[in-house]
Design a protein around this motif. Structure first.
Motif, PDB file in Angstrom:
ATOM      1  N   ALA A 190       0.819  -1.095  -0.055  1.00  0.00           N
ATOM      2  CA  ALA A 190      -0.140   0.023  -0.007  1.00  0.00           C
ATOM      3  C   ALA A 190       0.839   1.173   0.018  1.00  0.00           C
ATOM      4  CB  ALA A 190      -1.062   0.175   1.193  1.00  0.00           C
ATOM      5  N   VAL A 191       1.889   1.257   0.744  1.00  0.00           N
ATOM      6  CA  VAL A 191       2.746   2.309   0.784  1.00  0.00           C
ATOM      7  C   VAL A 191       3.502   2.630  -0.555  1.00  0.00           C
ATOM      8  CG1 VAL A 191       5.060   3.192   1.683  1.00  0.00           C
ATOM      9  CG2 VAL A 191       3.360   2.206   3.344  1.00  0.00           C
ATOM     10  N   LEU A 192       3.939   1.407  -1.271  1.00  0.00           N
ATOM     11  CA  LEU A 192       4.425   1.787  -2.543  1.00  0.00           C
ATOM     12  C   LEU A 192       3.576   2.192  -3.535  1.00  0.00           C
ATOM     13  CD1 LEU A 192       6.773  -1.468  -2.794  1.00  0.00           C
ATOM     14  CD2 LEU A 192       7.103   0.548  -1.906  1.00  0.00           C
ATOM     15  N   ALA A 193       2.263   1.699  -3.628  1.00  0.00           N
ATOM     16  CA  ALA A 193       1.403   2.102  -4.286  1.00  0.00           C
ATOM     17  C   ALA A 193       0.895   3.525  -4.307  1.00  0.00           C
ATOM     18  CB  ALA A 193      -0.001   1.339  -4.369  1.00  0.00           C
ATOM     19  N   LYS A 194       0.808   3.914  -3.028  1.00  0.00           N
ATOM     20  CA  LYS A 194       0.251   5.459  -2.685  1.00  0.00           C
ATOM     21  C   LYS A 194       1.645   6.416  -3.032  1.00  0.00           C
ATOM     22  CE  LYS A 194      -2.961   4.629   0.840  1.00  0.00           C
ATOM     23  NZ  LYS A 194      -3.574   4.848   2.300  1.00  0.00           N
ATOM     24  N   LEU A 195       2.719   5.987  -2.720  1.00  0.00           N
ATOM     25  CA  LEU A 195       3.904   6.923  -3.305  1.00  0.00           C
ATOM     26  C   LEU A 195       4.274   6.746  -4.710  1.00  0.00           C
ATOM     27  CD1 LEU A 195       6.170   6.219   0.068  1.00  0.00           C
ATOM     28  CD2 LEU A 195       4.593   8.329  -0.514  1.00  0.00           C
ATOM     29  N   GLY A 196       3.574   5.760  -5.373  1.00  0.00           N
ATOM     30  CA  GLY A 196       4.045   5.729  -6.715  1.00  0.00           C
ATOM     31  C   GLY A 196       5.492   5.204  -6.941  1.00  0.00           C
ATOM     32  N   ALA A 197       5.845   4.263  -5.904  1.00  0.00           N
ATOM     33  CA  ALA A 197       7.378   3.926  -5.773  1.00  0.00           C
ATOM     34  C   ALA A 197       7.098   2.437  -6.501  1.00  0.00           C
ATOM     35  CB  ALA A 197       7.621   3.828  -4.297  1.00  0.00           C
ATOM     36  N   ARG A 198       8.475   2.396  -7.121  1.00  0.00           N
ATOM     37  CA  ARG A 198       8.680   0.997  -7.965  1.00  0.00           C
ATOM     38  C   ARG A 198       9.051  -0.106  -6.787  1.00  0.00           C
ATOM     39  NH1 ARG A 198      12.777   2.414 -10.256  1.00  0.00           N
ATOM     40  NH2 ARG A 198      11.840   3.145 -12.312  1.00  0.00           N
ATOM     41  N   ASP A 199       9.796   0.350  -5.807  1.00  0.00           N
ATOM     42  CA  ASP A 199      10.149  -0.579  -4.927  1.00  0.00           C
ATOM     43  C   ASP A 199      10.449   0.107  -3.465  1.00  0.00           C
ATOM     44  OD1 ASP A 199      12.710   0.633  -5.188  1.00  0.00           O
ATOM     45  OD2 ASP A 199      13.359  -0.853  -6.641  1.00  0.00           O
ATOM     46  N   ARG A 200      11.036  -0.625  -2.569  1.00  0.00           N
ATOM     47  CA  ARG A 200      11.428   0.107  -1.292  1.00  0.00           C
ATOM     48  C   ARG A 200      12.422   1.208  -1.210  1.00  0.00           C
ATOM     49  NH1 ARG A 200       9.803  -4.518   2.590  1.00  0.00           N
ATOM     50  NH2 ARG A 200      10.891  -3.568   4.260  1.00  0.00           N
ATOM     51  N   THR A 201      13.295   0.816  -2.142  1.00  0.00           N
ATOM     52  CA  THR A 201      14.360   2.143  -2.392  1.00  0.00           C
ATOM     53  C   THR A 201      13.683   3.466  -2.579  1.00  0.00           C
ATOM     54  OG1 THR A 201      16.228   0.373  -3.083  1.00  0.00           O
ATOM     55  CG2 THR A 201      16.499   2.677  -3.339  1.00  0.00           C
ATOM     56  N   GLN A 202      12.783   3.250  -3.650  1.00  0.00           N
ATOM     57  CA  GLN A 202      12.129   4.575  -3.921  1.00  0.00           C
ATOM     58  C   GLN A 202      11.246   5.189  -3.051  1.00  0.00           C
ATOM     59  OE1 GLN A 202      12.615   5.800  -7.469  1.00  0.00           O
ATOM     60  NE2 GLN A 202      14.062   4.107  -7.186  1.00  0.00           N
ATOM     61  N   ALA A 203      10.522   4.131  -2.296  1.00  0.00           N
ATOM     62  CA  ALA A 203       9.590   4.742  -1.079  1.00  0.00           C
ATOM     63  C   ALA A 203      10.634   5.507   0.277  1.00  0.00           C
ATOM     64  CB  ALA A 203       9.265   3.580  -0.321  1.00  0.00           C
ATOM     65  N   VAL A 204      11.935   4.828   0.230  1.00  0.00           N
ATOM     66  CA  VAL A 204      12.841   5.352   1.315  1.00  0.00           C
ATOM     67  C   VAL A 204      13.195   6.912   0.734  1.00  0.00           C
ATOM     68  CG1 VAL A 204      14.868   5.084   2.316  1.00  0.00           C
ATOM     69  CG2 VAL A 204      13.364   3.275   2.357  1.00  0.00           C
ATOM     70  N   ILE A 205      13.779   6.825  -0.505  1.00  0.00           N
ATOM     71  CA  ILE A 205      13.961   8.198  -1.095  1.00  0.00           C
ATOM     72  C   ILE A 205      12.917   9.207  -0.872  1.00  0.00           C
ATOM     73  CG2 ILE A 205      14.688   9.208  -3.139  1.00  0.00           C
ATOM     74  CD1 ILE A 205      16.320   6.702  -3.912  1.00  0.00           C
ATOM     75  N   ALA A 206      11.952   8.470  -1.182  1.00  0.00           N
ATOM     76  CA  ALA A 206      10.838   9.712  -1.103  1.00  0.00           C
ATOM     77  C   ALA A 206      10.801  10.286   0.518  1.00  0.00           C
ATOM     78  CB  ALA A 206       9.339   9.039  -1.609  1.00  0.00           C
ATOM     79  N   ALA A 207      10.664   8.998   1.380  1.00  0.00           N
ATOM     80  CA  ALA A 207      10.541   9.655   2.808  1.00  0.00           C
ATOM     81  C   ALA A 207      11.455  10.448   3.349  1.00  0.00           C
ATOM     82  CB  ALA A 207      10.787   8.385   3.822  1.00  0.00           C
ATOM     83  N   TYR A 208      12.899  10.694   2.889  1.00  0.00           N
ATOM     84  CA  TYR A 208      13.672  11.367   3.125  1.00  0.00           C
ATOM     85  C   TYR A 208      13.663  12.741   2.200  1.00  0.00           C
ATOM     86  CZ  TYR A 208      16.337   7.945   6.282  1.00  0.00           C
ATOM     87  OH  TYR A 208      16.817   7.181   6.853  1.00  0.00           O
ATOM     88  N   GLU A 209      13.601  12.504   1.120  1.00  0.00           N
ATOM     89  CA  GLU A 209      13.421  13.817   0.207  1.00  0.00           C
ATOM     90  C   GLU A 209      12.290  14.699   0.716  1.00  0.00           C
ATOM     91  OE1 GLU A 209      15.551  12.780  -3.920  1.00  0.00           O
ATOM     92  OE2 GLU A 209      13.355  13.007  -3.900  1.00  0.00           O
ATOM     93  N   SER A 210      11.215  14.220   1.065  1.00  0.00           N
ATOM     94  CA  SER A 210       9.867  14.837   1.646  1.00  0.00           C
ATOM     95  C   SER A 210      10.186  15.500   2.944  1.00  0.00           C
ATOM     96  CB  SER A 210       8.548  13.975   1.424  1.00  0.00           C
ATOM     97  OG  SER A 210       8.719  12.788   2.502  1.00  0.00           O
ATOM     98  N   GLY A 211      11.037  15.009   3.827  1.00  0.00           N
ATOM     99  CA  GLY A 211      11.365  15.289   5.153  1.00  0.00           C
ATOM    100  C   GLY A 211      10.379  14.496   6.206  1.00  0.00           C
ATOM    101  N   PHE A 212       9.606  13.484   5.671  1.00  0.00           N
ATOM    102  CA  PHE A 212       8.831  12.493   6.331  1.00  0.00           C
ATOM    103  C   PHE A 212       9.773  12.013   7.674  1.00  0.00           C
ATOM    104  CE2 PHE A 212       7.465   8.291   7.232  1.00  0.00           C
ATOM    105  CZ  PHE A 212       6.128   8.331   7.838  1.00  0.00           C
ATOM    106  N   VAL A 213      10.911  11.655   7.113  1.00  0.00           N
ATOM    107  CA  VAL A 213      11.992  11.207   8.148  1.00  0.00           C
ATOM    108  C   VAL A 213      13.325  11.955   7.855  1.00  0.00           C
ATOM    109  CG1 VAL A 213      11.052   8.879   8.654  1.00  0.00           C
ATOM    110  CG2 VAL A 213      12.803   9.212   6.686  1.00  0.00           C
ATOM    111  N   SER A 214      14.197  12.151   8.920  1.00  0.00           N
ATOM    112  CA  SER A 214      15.308  12.997   8.636  1.00  0.00           C
ATOM    113  C   SER A 214      16.612  12.176   8.995  1.00  0.00           C
ATOM    114  CB  SER A 214      15.405  13.853  10.028  1.00  0.00           C
ATOM    115  OG  SER A 214      15.624  13.312  11.167  1.00  0.00           O
ATOM    116  N   PRO A 215      17.745  12.228   8.316  1.00  0.00           N
ATOM    117  CA  PRO A 215      18.786  11.529   8.387  1.00  0.00           C
ATOM    118  C   PRO A 215      19.412  11.014   9.708  1.00  0.00           C
ATOM    119  CG  PRO A 215      19.224  13.139   7.084  1.00  0.00           C
ATOM    120  CD  PRO A 215      18.062  13.372   7.651  1.00  0.00           C
ATOM    121  N   GLY A 216      18.998  11.655  10.880  1.00  0.00           N
ATOM    122  CA  GLY A 216      19.368  11.343  12.221  1.00  0.00           C
ATOM    123  C   GLY A 216      18.541  10.038  12.663  1.00  0.00           C
TER     124      GLY A 216
END
Length: 216
Positions: A190-216
């Motif tokens: 569901a997370v991949l579909a909602k984010l339009g992400a091909r796989d987990r890598t794309q979803a994690v990139i989206a999470a960091y680029e959007s500020g949903f999570v921070s590097p720390g």
């Protein structure tokens, strides 16, 4: 069935070292080698490897373009693991954004190399080092933040995404959230579909680029 691997690197010694480490494992088979990204597509089509260990800096075609080409023209595509010298290399990050599934440093110990191949081949956990998290956050933008807001993740899906950014596998997420593994798989899908992400890598990139999570 063993995990079949195609090695792509313009340095013969690097290919020889990876081959020696991987062929010593009973569940991994190296089925081919290439010295440049331009040779990857025909080899993938003929050998059908499960995983391509892909250098990013090569003379004729780099690993970023080779990754894009394979993902665009091969169905189903192999998993692609970036192999490089520097973990904070923009080339590596761009390869992951292009669709590569994981990451390996050339100086990694043999046990780490084997673990990385098995992890990326399994596809239910993620190799995303701290240096690349910082690169992702630094490239954050309003478009990424707006896309995350539009995704409308549920609270549970947000919990799952946060644990995905930590590199957790589905069973590890299930134990952390006290859920069944199949339930976690459904949430990940569901997370991949909602984010339009091909796989987990794309979803994690989206999470960091959007500020949903921070590097720390």
């Amino acid at each position: 069935m063993p995990i079949t691997v195609l090695l792509v690197d313009d340095e013969p010694l690097v290919r020889a070292g990876l081959r020696a480490v991987l062929t010593a494992q009973p569940d991994i088979e190296v089925v081919g080698e290439a010295a440049d990204g331009a040779a990857v597509l025909p080899l993938v089509r003929s050998l059908r490897p499960d995983l391509v260990a892909m250098d990013v800096r090569m003379p004729l075609m780099d690993g970023i373009e080779a990754t894009r080409l394979v993902l665009r023209t091969v169905d189903p595509p192999p998993k692609i693991m970036v192999v490089t010298t520097f973990e904070n290399d923009d080339y590596v990050y761009d390869a992951l954004r292009a669709g590569a599934n994981g990451f390996l440093l050339k100086r990694a110990a043999p046990a780490e190399i084997v673990r990385a191949v098995r992890t990326v081949a399994a596809g239910d956990s993620l190799l995303f080092p701290a240096a690349l998290r910082g690169l992702a956050a630094a490239r954050g933008n309003e478009r990424a933040r707006a896309a995350m807001e539009r995704a409308g993740l549920t609270t549970r899906e947000e919990d799952v995404l946060r644990l995905m950014t930590r590199g957790m596998s589905n069973p590890e997420i299930a134990r952390s959230l006290l859920l069944g593994t199949e339930t976690v798989k459904s949430h990940v899908s569901a997370v991949l579909a909602k984010l339009g992400a091909r796989d987990r890598t794309q979803a994690v990139i989206a999470a960091y680029e959007s500020g949903f999570v921070s590097p720390g």
